[in-house]
Design a protein around this motif. Structure first.
Motif, PDB file in Angstrom:
ATOM      1  N   ILE A  83      31.587  78.329 -35.039  1.00  0.00           N
ATOM      2  CA  ILE A  83      30.713  78.992 -34.073  1.00  0.00           C
ATOM      3  C   ILE A  83      30.493  80.452 -34.468  1.00  0.00           C
ATOM      4  CG2 ILE A  83      30.539  79.732 -31.664  1.00  0.00           C
ATOM      5  CD1 ILE A  83      32.048  77.200 -30.878  1.00  0.00           C
ATOM      6  N   MET A  84      31.539  81.111 -34.976  1.00  0.00           N
ATOM      7  CA  MET A  84      31.394  82.485 -35.446  1.00  0.00           C
ATOM      8  C   MET A  84      30.439  82.570 -36.634  1.00  0.00           C
ATOM      9  SD  MET A  84      35.357  83.782 -35.199  1.00  0.00           S
ATOM     10  CE  MET A  84      34.981  85.300 -36.065  1.00  0.00           C
ATOM     11  N   MET A  85      30.429  81.545 -37.480  1.00  0.00           N
ATOM     12  CA  MET A  85      29.564  81.532 -38.649  1.00  0.00           C
ATOM     13  C   MET A  85      28.116  81.199 -38.311  1.00  0.00           C
ATOM     14  SD  MET A  85      31.945  79.560 -41.453  1.00  0.00           S
ATOM     15  CE  MET A  85      30.524  79.391 -42.540  1.00  0.00           C
ATOM     16  N   LEU A  86      27.889  80.607 -37.138  1.00  0.00           N
ATOM     17  CA  LEU A  86      26.557  80.114 -36.795  1.00  0.00           C
ATOM     18  C   LEU A  86      25.469  81.186 -36.847  1.00  0.00           C
ATOM     19  CD1 LEU A  86      24.885  77.679 -35.930  1.00  0.00           C
ATOM     20  CD2 LEU A  86      25.462  78.205 -33.555  1.00  0.00           C
ATOM     21  N   PRO A  87      25.653  82.384 -36.258  1.00  0.00           N
ATOM     22  CA  PRO A  87      24.585  83.396 -36.355  1.00  0.00           C
ATOM     23  C   PRO A  87      24.246  83.777 -37.797  1.00  0.00           C
ATOM     24  CG  PRO A  87      26.162  84.001 -34.653  1.00  0.00           C
ATOM     25  CD  PRO A  87      26.745  82.845 -35.401  1.00  0.00           C
ATOM     26  N   ALA A  88      25.276  83.930 -38.624  1.00  0.00           N
ATOM     27  CA  ALA A  88      25.019  84.274 -40.028  1.00  0.00           C
ATOM     28  C   ALA A  88      24.296  83.154 -40.749  1.00  0.00           C
ATOM     29  CB  ALA A  88      26.346  84.599 -40.727  1.00  0.00           C
ATOM     30  N   MET A  89      24.657  81.915 -40.457  1.00  0.00           N
ATOM     31  CA  MET A  89      23.984  80.781 -41.097  1.00  0.00           C
ATOM     32  C   MET A  89      22.526  80.673 -40.657  1.00  0.00           C
ATOM     33  SD  MET A  89      26.197  79.601 -43.115  1.00  0.00           S
ATOM     34  CE  MET A  89      25.347  78.103 -43.613  1.00  0.00           C
ATOM     35  N   LEU A  90      22.266  80.987 -39.383  1.00  0.00           N
ATOM     36  CA  LEU A  90      20.885  80.965 -38.893  1.00  0.00           C
ATOM     37  C   LEU A  90      20.054  82.050 -39.575  1.00  0.00           C
ATOM     38  CD1 LEU A  90      21.402  80.319 -35.066  1.00  0.00           C
ATOM     39  CD2 LEU A  90      20.510  78.724 -36.782  1.00  0.00           C
ATOM     40  N   LEU A  91      20.633  83.244 -39.726  1.00  0.00           N
ATOM     41  CA  LEU A  91      19.926  84.315 -40.429  1.00  0.00           C
ATOM     42  C   LEU A  91      19.655  83.931 -41.875  1.00  0.00           C
ATOM     43  CD1 LEU A  91      21.803  87.469 -39.086  1.00  0.00           C
ATOM     44  CD2 LEU A  91      19.466  86.779 -38.559  1.00  0.00           C
ATOM     45  N   LEU A  92      20.640  83.307 -42.518  1.00  0.00           N
ATOM     46  CA  LEU A  92      20.465  82.859 -43.903  1.00  0.00           C
ATOM     47  C   LEU A  92      19.364  81.805 -44.000  1.00  0.00           C
ATOM     48  CD1 LEU A  92      21.621  83.016 -46.818  1.00  0.00           C
ATOM     49  CD2 LEU A  92      23.092  81.085 -46.198  1.00  0.00           C
ATOM     50  N   LEU A  93      19.330  80.908 -43.038  1.00  0.00           N
ATOM     51  CA  LEU A  93      18.318  79.851 -43.035  1.00  0.00           C
ATOM     52  C   LEU A  93      16.918  80.413 -42.832  1.00  0.00           C
ATOM     53  CD1 LEU A  93      17.615  76.809 -42.975  1.00  0.00           C
ATOM     54  CD2 LEU A  93      18.003  76.860 -40.514  1.00  0.00           C
ATOM     55  N   VAL A  94      16.777  81.349 -41.876  1.00  0.00           N
ATOM     56  CA  VAL A  94      15.460  81.871 -41.524  1.00  0.00           C
ATOM     57  C   VAL A  94      14.918  82.832 -42.583  1.00  0.00           C
ATOM     58  CG1 VAL A  94      14.199  83.261 -39.835  1.00  0.00           C
ATOM     59  CG2 VAL A  94      15.839  81.545 -39.056  1.00  0.00           C
ATOM     60  N   PHE A  95      15.785  83.715 -43.088  1.00  0.00           N
ATOM     61  CA  PHE A  95      15.301  84.781 -43.964  1.00  0.00           C
ATOM     62  C   PHE A  95      15.518  84.521 -45.455  1.00  0.00           C
ATOM     63  CE2 PHE A  95      16.075  86.969 -39.901  1.00  0.00           C
ATOM     64  CZ  PHE A  95      14.829  87.534 -39.715  1.00  0.00           C
ATOM     65  N   SER A  96      16.327  83.535 -45.829  1.00  0.00           N
ATOM     66  CA  SER A  96      16.601  83.293 -47.245  1.00  0.00           C
ATOM     67  C   SER A  96      16.191  81.906 -47.716  1.00  0.00           C
ATOM     68  CB  SER A  96      18.096  83.510 -47.546  1.00  0.00           C
ATOM     69  OG  SER A  96      18.463  84.842 -47.278  1.00  0.00           O
ATOM     70  N   ILE A  97      16.451  80.880 -46.913  1.00  0.00           N
ATOM     71  CA  ILE A  97      16.175  79.516 -47.357  1.00  0.00           C
ATOM     72  C   ILE A  97      14.740  79.096 -47.018  1.00  0.00           C
ATOM     73  CG2 ILE A  97      16.841  77.103 -47.095  1.00  0.00           C
ATOM     74  CD1 ILE A  97      19.689  78.035 -46.650  1.00  0.00           C
ATOM     75  N   ALA A  98      14.321  79.324 -45.772  1.00  0.00           N
ATOM     76  CA  ALA A  98      12.960  78.940 -45.381  1.00  0.00           C
ATOM     77  C   ALA A  98      11.879  79.637 -46.216  1.00  0.00           C
ATOM     78  CB  ALA A  98      12.753  79.210 -43.890  1.00  0.00           C
ATOM     79  N   PRO A  99      11.992  80.940 -46.508  1.00  0.00           N
ATOM     80  CA  PRO A  99      10.950  81.582 -47.318  1.00  0.00           C
ATOM     81  C   PRO A  99      10.840  81.052 -48.741  1.00  0.00           C
ATOM     82  CG  PRO A  99      12.219  83.230 -46.121  1.00  0.00           C
ATOM     83  CD  PRO A  99      12.947  81.928 -45.986  1.00  0.00           C
ATOM     84  N   MET A 100      11.831  80.274 -49.203  1.00  0.00           N
ATOM     85  CA  MET A 100      11.760  79.741 -50.564  1.00  0.00           C
ATOM     86  C   MET A 100      10.618  78.750 -50.731  1.00  0.00           C
ATOM     87  SD  MET A 100      15.769  79.252 -51.645  1.00  0.00           S
ATOM     88  CE  MET A 100      15.309  78.671 -53.274  1.00  0.00           C
ATOM     89  N   SER A 101      10.055  78.275 -49.625  1.00  0.00           N
ATOM     90  CA  SER A 101       8.875  77.408 -49.731  1.00  0.00           C
ATOM     91  C   SER A 101       7.698  78.145 -50.354  1.00  0.00           C
ATOM     92  CB  SER A 101       8.484  76.884 -48.343  1.00  0.00           C
ATOM     93  OG  SER A 101       8.191  77.977 -47.465  1.00  0.00           O
ATOM     94  N   GLY A 102       7.716  79.493 -50.287  1.00  0.00           N
ATOM     95  CA  GLY A 102       6.652  80.275 -50.900  1.00  0.00           C
ATOM     96  C   GLY A 102       6.676  80.268 -52.410  1.00  0.00           C
ATOM     97  N   ILE A 103       7.704  79.665 -53.025  1.00  0.00           N
ATOM     98  CA  ILE A 103       7.760  79.567 -54.483  1.00  0.00           C
ATOM     99  C   ILE A 103       6.552  78.818 -55.031  1.00  0.00           C
ATOM    100  CG2 ILE A 103       9.058  78.472 -56.372  1.00  0.00           C
ATOM    101  CD1 ILE A 103      11.614  79.163 -54.896  1.00  0.00           C
ATOM    102  N   VAL A 104       6.004  77.936 -54.220  1.00  0.00           N
ATOM    103  CA  VAL A 104       4.860  77.138 -54.673  1.00  0.00           C
ATOM    104  C   VAL A 104       3.670  78.016 -55.053  1.00  0.00           C
ATOM    105  CG1 VAL A 104       3.827  76.811 -52.389  1.00  0.00           C
ATOM    106  CG2 VAL A 104       3.562  75.046 -54.125  1.00  0.00           C
ATOM    107  N   ILE A 105       3.616  79.245 -54.539  1.00  0.00           N
ATOM    108  CA  ILE A 105       2.517  80.169 -54.872  1.00  0.00           C
ATOM    109  C   ILE A 105       2.494  80.454 -56.370  1.00  0.00           C
ATOM    110  CG2 ILE A 105       1.638  82.507 -54.478  1.00  0.00           C
ATOM    111  CD1 ILE A 105       2.780  82.406 -51.690  1.00  0.00           C
ATOM    112  N   ALA A 106       3.649  80.376 -57.031  1.00  0.00           N
ATOM    113  CA  ALA A 106       3.703  80.623 -58.470  1.00  0.00           C
ATOM    114  C   ALA A 106       2.898  79.612 -59.264  1.00  0.00           C
ATOM    115  CB  ALA A 106       5.159  80.627 -58.943  1.00  0.00           C
TER     116      ALA A 106
END
Length: 296
Positions: free
Chosen positions: A12-35
């Motif tokens: 539960i303590m890790m959950l906020p950090a994991m959500l931030l990682l998901l929203v700001f680091s993992i989800a934006p990786m879909s933009g790689i297709v622009i290359a």
């Protein structure tokens, strides 16, 4: 299940950090297709024209692409080497100071620049190294000609490297001072009984004692070969020093945000990220083999 229940609070303590990682680091990786697209913002990612590897081919055919790569490697490697050597020397010198008050004062002074951002330091250096700055005034007082430190290809790269070392060597010296405190005092006593002077004790006891830490720091820094310091160079450089100061990160910024070549900028950034990932993985594997350092 028993372990899962006992560690539920930690998850539960890790959950906020994991959500931030998901929203700001993992989800934006879909933009790689622009290359791989001729990206048009009005059409979006899904409706832009697919061009495959054309952006990568165009990148390697650019006359300044290899210059940007060489600038990045030269600046980054120079910073890595000096940020290993200088902190070790400073730590050895500080360790030989007998006065604790003087030692702590010096350590605090050299450590302070680490906490300042390059936005602040960039403005200070721009004023200090300008034509009417304090450095050029001192040179003129000594009968020398003023130097365009930040507008000359001969001086810009050394200024970038030296100022980065000046900013970070205090932090590095703290790491090595901590390693020195872990050396067994009986080794110094044995060396002194054998007739070793202070310099010999430094060379044959202190330096070998911190060598595993030095090797570890050197190994882990290999992943930064393509990271020459965007914030620093972006605040200091100008079009007059592009041939020696333009690096991959500034090239991506200028190509993507200034010239609106989004596909090319994404391709360059993606290639750098892939190479950096390989270097980081290799450096951690090397660290495991040399000094038995493991994260996972």
């Amino acid at each position: 299940m028993r372990n899962a229940r006992s560690s539920r609070a930690y998850h539960i303590m890790m959950l906020p950090a994991m959500l931030l990682l998901l929203v700001f680091s993992i989800a934006p990786m879909s933009g790689i297709v622009i290359a791989f697209e001729k990206f048009v913002p009005a059409k979006g990612i899904f409706r832009s024209k697919w061009v495959g590897l054309n952006n990568f081919k165009y990148m390697f055919n650019q006359p300044d692409s290899w210059q940007v790569l060489s600038n990045t490697v030269i600046i980054a490697v120079s910073k890595i080497v000096l940020n290993l050597v200088v902190p070790v020397i400073v730590a050895l010198l500080l360790n030989e100071i007998r006065s604790r008050r003087f030692k702590r004062t010096v350590q605090t002074i050299v450590y302070l620049p680490h906490f300042l951002s390059w936005v602040i330091l960039g403005g200070i250096l721009t004023n200090v190294l300008s034509l009417d700055g304090i450095v050029n005034r001192l040179l003129q007082a000594l009968g020398m000609q003023p130097v365009l430190f930040l507008a000359s290809n001969a001086t810009f790269r050394p200024v970038v490297i030296i100022t980065d070392v000046w900013k970070e060597f205090g932090f590095g010296s703290v790491i090595y001072l901590a390693a020195i405190t872990g050396i067994n005092e009986t080794l110094y006593e044995a060396a002194e009984m054998d007739g070793a002077n202070r310099m010999q004790r430094v060379l044959h006891v202190t330096l070998p004692g911190i060598m595993p830490t030095v090797v570890l720091m050197a190994t882990l820094s290999l992943g930064n070969v393509l990271n020459a310091g965007f914030e620093q160079i972006f605040t200091l450089y100008n079009p007059m020093v592009y041939s020696t100061g333009d690096i991959i990160d500034t090239y991506v910024h200028r190509t993507g945000l200034v010239n609106a070549q989004y596909g090319l900028a994404t391709a360059v950034g993606l290639l750098k990220s892939v190479v950096s990932m390989v270097l980081i993985a290799g450096s951690y594997k090397l660290a495991e083999k040399t000094v038995n350092y493991r994260i996972f």
